[in-house]
Design a protein around this motif. Structure first.
Motif, PDB file in Angstrom:
ATOM      1  N   UNK A  27      56.456  55.406  35.658  1.00 29.80           N
ATOM      2  CA  UNK A  27      56.484  55.489  34.211  1.00 29.80           C
ATOM      3  C   UNK A  27      55.434  54.694  33.493  1.00 29.80           C
ATOM      4  N   UNK A  28      54.840  53.688  34.089  1.00 28.41           N
ATOM      5  CA  UNK A  28      53.867  52.851  33.382  1.00 28.41           C
ATOM      6  C   UNK A  28      52.603  52.667  34.187  1.00 28.41           C
ATOM      7  N   UNK A  29      51.611  52.005  33.604  1.00 26.59           N
ATOM      8  CA  UNK A  29      51.555  51.457  32.259  1.00 26.59           C
ATOM      9  C   UNK A  29      51.644  52.561  31.199  1.00 26.59           C
ATOM     10  N   UNK A  30      51.961  52.147  29.979  1.00 28.76           N
ATOM     11  CA  UNK A  30      52.201  53.107  28.916  1.00 28.76           C
ATOM     12  C   UNK A  30      51.121  53.019  27.842  1.00 28.76           C
ATOM     13  N   UNK A  31      50.730  54.163  27.323  1.00 29.55           N
ATOM     14  CA  UNK A  31      49.918  54.177  26.118  1.00 29.55           C
ATOM     15  C   UNK A  31      50.844  53.910  24.942  1.00 29.55           C
ATOM     16  N   UNK A  37      61.180  53.452  24.195  1.00 33.83           N
ATOM     17  CA  UNK A  37      61.983  52.568  23.341  1.00 33.83           C
ATOM     18  C   UNK A  37      62.936  51.721  24.189  1.00 33.83           C
ATOM     19  N   UNK A  38      62.385  50.830  25.002  1.00 34.67           N
ATOM     20  CA  UNK A  38      63.216  50.024  25.898  1.00 34.67           C
ATOM     21  C   UNK A  38      63.445  48.632  25.307  1.00 34.67           C
ATOM     22  N   UNK A 169      53.559  47.352  31.237  1.00 31.35           N
ATOM     23  CA  UNK A 169      52.550  47.024  30.239  1.00 31.35           C
ATOM     24  C   UNK A 169      52.323  48.197  29.284  1.00 31.35           C
ATOM     25  N   UNK A 170      52.089  47.881  28.026  1.00 34.76           N
ATOM     26  CA  UNK A 170      51.744  48.881  27.011  1.00 34.76           C
ATOM     27  C   UNK A 170      50.315  48.606  26.540  1.00 34.76           C
TER      28      UNK A 170
END
Length: 213
Positions: A27-31, A37-38, A169-170
């Motif tokens: 699922x990550x890292x995320x843009x 929404x965690x 990480x985002x």
């Protein structure tokens, strides 16, 4: 610190037409546009939002002219560094950068090999000072690079901790056009800025600086 890699002569900013979709194991890292929404608590550093591992401490490198050069997470098993860079819209940057990093590391006397990791090919290096692992994740117009550095006997734990941090990480790329490989700016929270200023004031006054943030 090792750099992202040497820019090829004549390299230009790239704003391609067709975006590509990077593989995101776990699922990550995320843009930031698709961040979940965690309830994960993350340290907001402007271009990246990082989860801080249990027992981790923040270590900040500040350029003499003022800008933040790098932010490290110091953990019981080693030091983690996560940085974001501008990247092409429609092609991967990490394969090119990792090849340049491998060449640079070998010139510095390190033994280097590649391994397949959670996000593809990774660099593993043994240097006189530390065991190093470089992980690159290509995202939409950004490259996220994670580095784990620590004693060889803690390399596996340090790598696992780096994976966990990267996975949560985002990345906040922003809309500003930037040359490829430009580091995305780091912005420290006000509380940390005050802490650094107090430490510098004590050093300038001959006092003893407080512990790292």
């Amino acid at each position: 610190m090792f750099g992202l890699g040497r820019r090829r002569r004549g390299a230009q900013p790239v704003e391609d037409e067709e975006p590509f979709e990077a593989v995101e194991p776990g699922g990550g890292p995320h843009d930031s546009a698709e961040a979940p929404p965690d309830d994960v608590e993350r340290l907001d550093l402007g271009s990246v939002r990082l989860p801080v591992p249990e027992g981790g401490q923040l270590q900040v490198e500040v350029d003499p002219t003022g800008p933040v050069r790098a932010v490290h997470l110091v953990t019981p098993v080693g030091r983690l560094t996560v940085s974001a860079f501008a990247a092409p819209r429609s092609s991967e940057l990490w394969p090119e950068v990792s090849a340049e990093l491998a060449e640079q590391l070998r010139k510095d006397g390190a033994r280097v090999h590649t391994e397949q990791g959670d996000w593809g090919e990774e660099l593993v290096a043994d240097s006189p000072k530390a065991a190093l692992r470089f992980v690159g994740v290509d995202g939409p117009r950004w490259l996220l690079r994670g580095v784990a550095a620590g004693p060889a006997d803690h390399a596996a734990e340090c790598t696992s901790t780096l994976y966990a941090v990267l996975n949560e990480t985002v990345v906040v790329r922003g809309d500003e056009p930037l040359p490829v490989r430009t580091p995305l700016p780091i912005e420290l929270p006000e509380e940390i800025v005050r802490h650094i200023q107090q430490a510098q004031a004590q050093e300038d006054g001959g006092g003893q600086a407080p512990p790292q943030a």
